[in-house]
Write a protein that holds these residues in place. Structure first.
Motif, short mmCIF file in Angstrom:
data_model
loop_
_atom_site.label_atom_id
_atom_site.label_comp_id
_atom_site.label_asym_id
_atom_site.label_seq_id
_atom_site.Cartn_x
_atom_site.Cartn_y
_atom_site.Cartn_z
N PRO A 167 -6.05 -14.08 -1.59
CA PRO A 167 -4.70 -13.86 -2.12
C PRO A 167 -4.17 -12.53 -1.58
CG PRO A 167 -6.33 -13.40 -3.81
CD PRO A 167 -7.08 -13.92 -2.61
N ILE A 168 -2.94 -12.52 -1.19
CA ILE A 168 -2.30 -11.32 -0.68
C ILE A 168 -1.16 -10.97 -1.63
CG2 ILE A 168 -1.03 -10.31 1.26
CD1 ILE A 168 -3.91 -11.00 1.96
N TYR A 169 -1.12 -9.73 -2.04
CA TYR A 169 -0.10 -9.28 -2.99
C TYR A 169 0.88 -8.35 -2.28
CZ TYR A 169 -3.51 -11.20 -6.15
OH TYR A 169 -4.38 -12.04 -6.77
N LEU A 170 2.16 -8.70 -2.34
CA LEU A 170 3.21 -7.91 -1.72
C LEU A 170 3.89 -7.04 -2.76
CD1 LEU A 170 4.87 -10.78 0.35
CD2 LEU A 170 3.20 -9.11 1.17
N ASP A 171 4.41 -5.90 -2.32
CA ASP A 171 5.25 -5.10 -3.21
C ASP A 171 6.44 -5.96 -3.62
OD1 ASP A 171 3.61 -2.89 -2.91
OD2 ASP A 171 4.88 -1.96 -1.37
N ALA A 172 6.93 -5.76 -4.82
CA ALA A 172 8.01 -6.59 -5.35
C ALA A 172 9.24 -6.55 -4.45
CB ALA A 172 8.37 -6.15 -6.76
N GLN A 173 9.60 -5.35 -3.98
CA GLN A 173 10.79 -5.21 -3.13
C GLN A 173 10.60 -5.95 -1.81
OE1 GLN A 173 11.70 -1.17 -2.05
NE2 GLN A 173 13.75 -1.67 -1.32
N VAL A 174 9.42 -5.85 -1.22
CA VAL A 174 9.13 -6.53 0.04
C VAL A 174 9.19 -8.04 -0.17
CG1 VAL A 174 7.34 -6.96 1.79
CG2 VAL A 174 7.74 -4.64 0.94
N GLN A 175 8.59 -8.51 -1.25
CA GLN A 175 8.58 -9.94 -1.53
C GLN A 175 10.00 -10.47 -1.74
OE1 GLN A 175 5.74 -11.22 -4.42
NE2 GLN A 175 6.74 -13.17 -4.75
N ASP A 176 10.82 -9.72 -2.44
CA ASP A 176 12.20 -10.15 -2.68
C ASP A 176 12.97 -10.31 -1.37
OD1 ASP A 176 11.69 -10.16 -5.39
OD2 ASP A 176 12.69 -8.23 -5.77
N VAL A 177 12.84 -9.31 -0.49
CA VAL A 177 13.56 -9.36 0.79
C VAL A 177 13.04 -10.52 1.64
CG1 VAL A 177 13.95 -8.13 2.97
CG2 VAL A 177 14.11 -6.91 0.80
N LEU A 178 11.73 -10.66 1.72
CA LEU A 178 11.16 -11.74 2.53
C LEU A 178 11.51 -13.11 1.95
CD1 LEU A 178 7.66 -10.30 3.48
CD2 LEU A 178 9.69 -10.47 4.91
N ALA A 179 11.55 -13.22 0.64
CA ALA A 179 11.93 -14.49 0.00
C ALA A 179 13.37 -14.86 0.35
CB ALA A 179 11.74 -14.40 -1.51
#
Length: 67
Positions: A25-37
């Motif tokens: 499992p890889i966990y992204l910072d919330a801000q990074v995940q939001d932008v990538l999503a």
């Protein structure tokens, strides 16, 4: 170990599968995940597909810089 736990019929290695691949499992910072999503949604891709593509490009750049 408590005495009431009986392992006498246990089988060592019952679930071991040589060569099995573990998906971490890889966990992204919330801000990074939001932008990538957002980017993935705009492209009509799954988030995991986008992240894999970006990482592959980074790996390629790193390998090119080493040569």
């Amino acid at each position: 170990m408590p005495a009431e736990i009986d392992f006498s019929k246990g089988e060592r290695g019952k679930f071991h599968r040589p060569g099995a691949k573990l998906n971490m499992p890889i966990y992204l910072d919330a801000q990074v995940q939001d932008v990538l999503a957002e980017i993935a949604t705009a492209k009509g891709q799954e988030l995991s597909t986008l992240v894999n593509e970006l990482l592959k490009k980074d790996i390629e750049l790193i390998q090119m810089a080493r040569n």
